[in-house]
Design a protein around this motif. Structure first.
Motif, PDB file in Angstrom:
ATOM      1  N   GLU A  87      -0.481  21.652   7.167  1.00 17.66           N
ATOM      2  CA  GLU A  87       0.797  22.011   6.822  1.00 17.66           C
ATOM      3  C   GLU A  87       0.898  22.242   5.146  1.00 17.66           C
ATOM      4  N   ASP A  88       0.011  21.201   4.539  1.00 16.73           N
ATOM      5  CA  ASP A  88       0.258  21.502   3.130  1.00 16.73           C
ATOM      6  C   ASP A  88      -0.432  22.712   2.665  1.00 16.73           C
ATOM      7  N   ILE A  99      -3.708  13.056  10.268  1.00 15.42           N
ATOM      8  CA  ILE A  99      -4.240  13.520   8.649  1.00 15.42           C
ATOM      9  C   ILE A  99      -4.528  15.126   8.678  1.00 15.42           C
ATOM     10  N   TYR A 100      -5.320  15.307   9.672  1.00 16.89           N
ATOM     11  CA  TYR A 100      -5.609  16.962   9.687  1.00 16.89           C
ATOM     12  C   TYR A 100      -4.330  17.818   9.697  1.00 16.89           C
ATOM     13  N   ASP A 151      -5.007  22.787  18.008  1.00 18.25           N
ATOM     14  CA  ASP A 151      -5.196  22.506  19.354  1.00 18.25           C
ATOM     15  C   ASP A 151      -6.679  22.240  19.823  1.00 18.25           C
ATOM     16  N   HIS A 152      -7.540  22.932  18.889  1.00 15.08           N
ATOM     17  CA  HIS A 152      -9.151  22.469  19.489  1.00 15.08           C
ATOM     18  C   HIS A 152      -9.258  21.061  19.154  1.00 15.08           C
ATOM     19  N   LEU A 153      -8.636  20.522  18.018  1.00 12.04           N
ATOM     20  CA  LEU A 153      -8.952  19.498  17.490  1.00 12.04           C
ATOM     21  C   LEU A 153      -8.374  18.241  18.433  1.00 12.04           C
ATOM     22  N   ALA A 154      -7.236  18.655  18.997  1.00 10.65           N
ATOM     23  CA  ALA A 154      -6.578  17.811  20.003  1.00 10.65           C
ATOM     24  C   ALA A 154      -7.428  17.433  21.218  1.00 10.65           C
TER      25      ALA A 154
END
Lengths: 457, 229
Positions: free
Chosen positions: A35-36, A29-30, A152-155
């Motif tokens: 991208e949007d 979702i993030y 990357d941080h979120l992953a």
């Protein structure tokens, strides 16, 4: 596989799926959102550039480039190129980056109005723009360094959360499964203590009123039924052996008596009659015992069919009128208005005949005035066969016992019979999911009622 | 004309005892000890009642019962059996037996059943096979009742009641007469038994078809006729 292991694996599997599903949802979702937002930025950049070029009517492309570069929301390594209707570049922003394009791509953008693509880390957007009746195609491309870094941080954060979640779940599932199964483990241990010599022992029913309590109650009820069946079996064998052995002994005694010494013809004749009478009693007993045993061992899946109880009753009445001409038998029929199939039940005709015959036979034995009144009542739910006779009532304390094998009410002791007839009727009623009951009125009327569920469809 | 019985029993002593019992009430008996012989005998002769042992040499009792019933739908068959399980007795019923008696049995019990079945079984003379009234047809041979081309299923007592009423169309039969003719003098059928049976018969014969054939003459009785008398 044990229940514990199955529960454990199920718990782990479900928790892992839910956790993984939730984390992946957050991630995607993030990612979609980033991208949007980035494409919106690219679009606003194209719109701003085209407005400067065409609406502000500036011919100074360098000024436009400078404005592009100095804009506060400038994007990293951005590139904007605008083409006219002939595919010639009318504007290109200053930098070393390039956008790969082809006449075919420009035609597609013109046709669809909007196009977006990802080339490595670069995101590209194409828009069709119309000004003064002329079509222009604008291509913009840039790198979303900040956005990609955040992804990357979120992953990383989500992966750590997943690993931590799994670790916590592995520990908690052990505790959860153990606590859930503890009552079953305890119950199993209690059950294993009950042996064949300890049939009167019962399980302690927990006060929680949960499923384990229900299992304990059901198990205790099963034990009650087993104990009753065991007692019944013991008593049955006890009484049956007595009832069978006694007449055989008496016959032997008569034979011994006749063998010893010379007797008159009258003495031999009397002995023969005694033996004949005992043999008749034995025949009754043997037939009833075999029928009772047959009812217990008959195939429970045996198919039943529609039986008209009035037909069976008339058969029984005809035979009774021949075998007991001294009895006055009367029959009444009654059908309730809402009855779908008058007098019809789903059953086994010969068994129903035996049940009705036994009840009628009992009536002929115990009716003080020799009158036996039979009533057959048919309503929507039951077909009820009632036998009404006048005579000494059975005390209430006996009214259930008389349906057990070999139980006879004291005044009945003088009348021929071995106390199996009503037990057979009850068993036949059970086979048909019906019931048998006894009641009496204040006018010394004894009423036996056999109720069999009516045919419904 | 005296009644005839076929005794099919492989135990000769018991077979002779049965012959003597039935002879005592005036029934002429034919005794056979073998299933195949019995099959042949029943193929060429008709009887008023058959006593059939289940355990027979050559052809078993159940199979024999099935064969006899396929040839004669009316003859009463009483099964004699020493088997204690109910399932084999029930199987005999499924194949057309009318009643069973378990060995050992009382002579009086057997005679009572035989007497009842003999009284009930009536061999219709060949010349009277079907009777009509309006669009109602009774076939005495097959015991089929048809009205308006539709087959109607009747119980034996309903069939008897209809047969009595149709003997003389238009004649009023009192409840007492119907009770005597259809039921038995050995027991009392309350007046409501006749009313219930006439109602059951009406539900099958009249209700689904517009025109009433069974009529009530209040205070007198019932009759069957095309038009109300």
């Amino acid at each position: 596989m044990t229940l514990r292991r199955r529960l454990y694996l199920m718990y782990i599997g479900m928790f892992t799926l839910i956790l993984l599903g939730s984390l992946l949802s957050i991630f995607f979702i993030y990612k979609e959102y980033r991208e949007d937002v980035f494409y919106e930025l690219l679009e606003s950049r194209i719109i701003m550039t085209t407005r400067l070029l065409f609406e502000v009517q500036t011919k100074d492309h360098n000024l436009v480039r400078t404005l592009d570069e100095k804009t506060t929301d400038a994007m990293f390594d951005e590139k904007v190129v605008i083409f006219n209707n002939d595919g010639q570049i009318v504007y290109s922003s200053i930098n070393d980056s390039s956008i790969s394009y082809s006449p075919d791509l420009l035609r597609r953008i013109k046709k669809k109005g909007r196009w977006k693509s990802i080339d490595g880390d670069r995101e590209e957007l194409g828009l069709n723009y119309r000004h003064d009746g002329q079509d222009y195609v604008a291509l913009a491309s840039a790198l979303d360094i900040t956005g990609l870094r955040m992804i990357d941080h979120l992953a990383t954060a989500l992966s750590i959360s997943f690993a931590a979640g799994i670790a916590i779940m592995l520990v908690s599932s052990r505790v959860f499964v153990s606590r859930t199964l503890r009552p079953i483990t305890n119950l199993s241990a209690d059950i294993s203590k009950i042996g064949p010599d300890d049939l009167y022992r019962r399980l302690e029913v927990p006060e929680r009123g949960d499923e384990i309590s229900s299992i304990a109650i059901s198990f205790n009820e099963t034990l009650d039924r087993l104990t009753a069946a065991f007692e019944f079996q013991s008593n049955f064998v006890h009484y049956a052996s007595h009832e069978l052995n006694t007449p055989v002994t008496v016959v032997q005694a008569i034979i011994d008596r006749i063998r010893s010494g010379n007797h008159s013809v009258e003495a031999y004749r009397q002995a023969m009659e005694e033996i004949s009478e005992i043999n008749e009693r034995l025949t009754d007993l043997l037939t009833s015992l075999l029928l009772l045993a047959g009812l217990d061992s008959m195939n429970p899946m045996r198919s039943m069919s529609a039986v008209r109880m009035d037909d069976v009753l008339f058969d029984v009445a005809e035979i009774t009128s021949v075998s007991h001409p001294e009895t006055h038998l009367s029959i009444d029929l009654d059908v309730a208005d809402n009855t779908m199939f008058p007098f019809e039940v789903i059953g086994i005709s010969p068994l129903l005949r035996t049940a009705m015959s036994n009840l009628t036979e009992n009536g002929t034995k115990y009716a003080d005035d020799g009158n036996v009144h039979c009533t057959l009542i048919s309503d929507r739910y039951y077909v009820r066969f009632r036998i009404i006779t006048k005579g000494q009532s059975i005390p209430d304390s006996y009214s259930e016992l008389i349906f057990k094998p070999f139980v006879r009410f004291a005044p009945a002791q003088s009348i021929r019979g071995r106390g199996l007839g009503l037990a057979i009727v009850r068993r036949i009623a059970e086979v048909h999911r019906g019931n048998i009951s006894y009641s009496h009125t204040s006018h010394d009327e004894n009423i036996f009622e056999l109720a069999i569920p009516a045919r419904q469809e | 004309m005296s009644k005839t019985a076929l005794i099919i029993e492989d135990e000769t002593t018991l077979a002779e005892h049965l012959r003597s019992l039935l002879s005592s009430v005036g029934v002429e008996c034919n005794v056979v000890h073998d299933g195949a012989v019995a099959d042949d005998v029943t193929m060429h002769n008709s009887y008023d009642i058959i006593l059939l042992d289940l355990q027979l040499p050559s052809v078993g009792g159940i199979e024999l019962c099935k064969r006899i019933r396929s040839r004669d739908s009316n003859v009463p068959i009483i099964v004699l059996t020493a088997f204690s399980d109910l399932d084999s007795k029930m199987l005999a019923f499924d194949y057309g037996a009318d009643d069973f008696i378990s060995k050992p049995f009382h002579g009086i019990e057997l005679l009572a059943k035989v007497t009842v079945f003999l009284k009930r079984h009536y061999r219709q003379p060949d010349e009277v096979q079907t009777v009509h009234i309006a669009d109602l047809e009774i076939d005495y041979r097959t015991k089929n009742v048809i009205r308006g081309g539709k087959r109607i299923s009747l119980t034996p007592k309903e069939f008897s009641l209809l047969s009595v009423l149709i003997e003389q169309p238009g004649k009023i039969f009192s409840k007492t007469e119907l009770a005597r003719r259809v039921w038995n003098v050995g027991f009392d059928t309350g007046t409501n038994t006749i009313e219930v049976y006439v109602s059951l018969l009406r539900n099958k014969i009249d209700k689904p078809f517009g025109v009433k054939l069974i009529h009530t003459k209040p205070g007198f009785g019932y009759c069957i006729a095309e038009k109300e008398p």
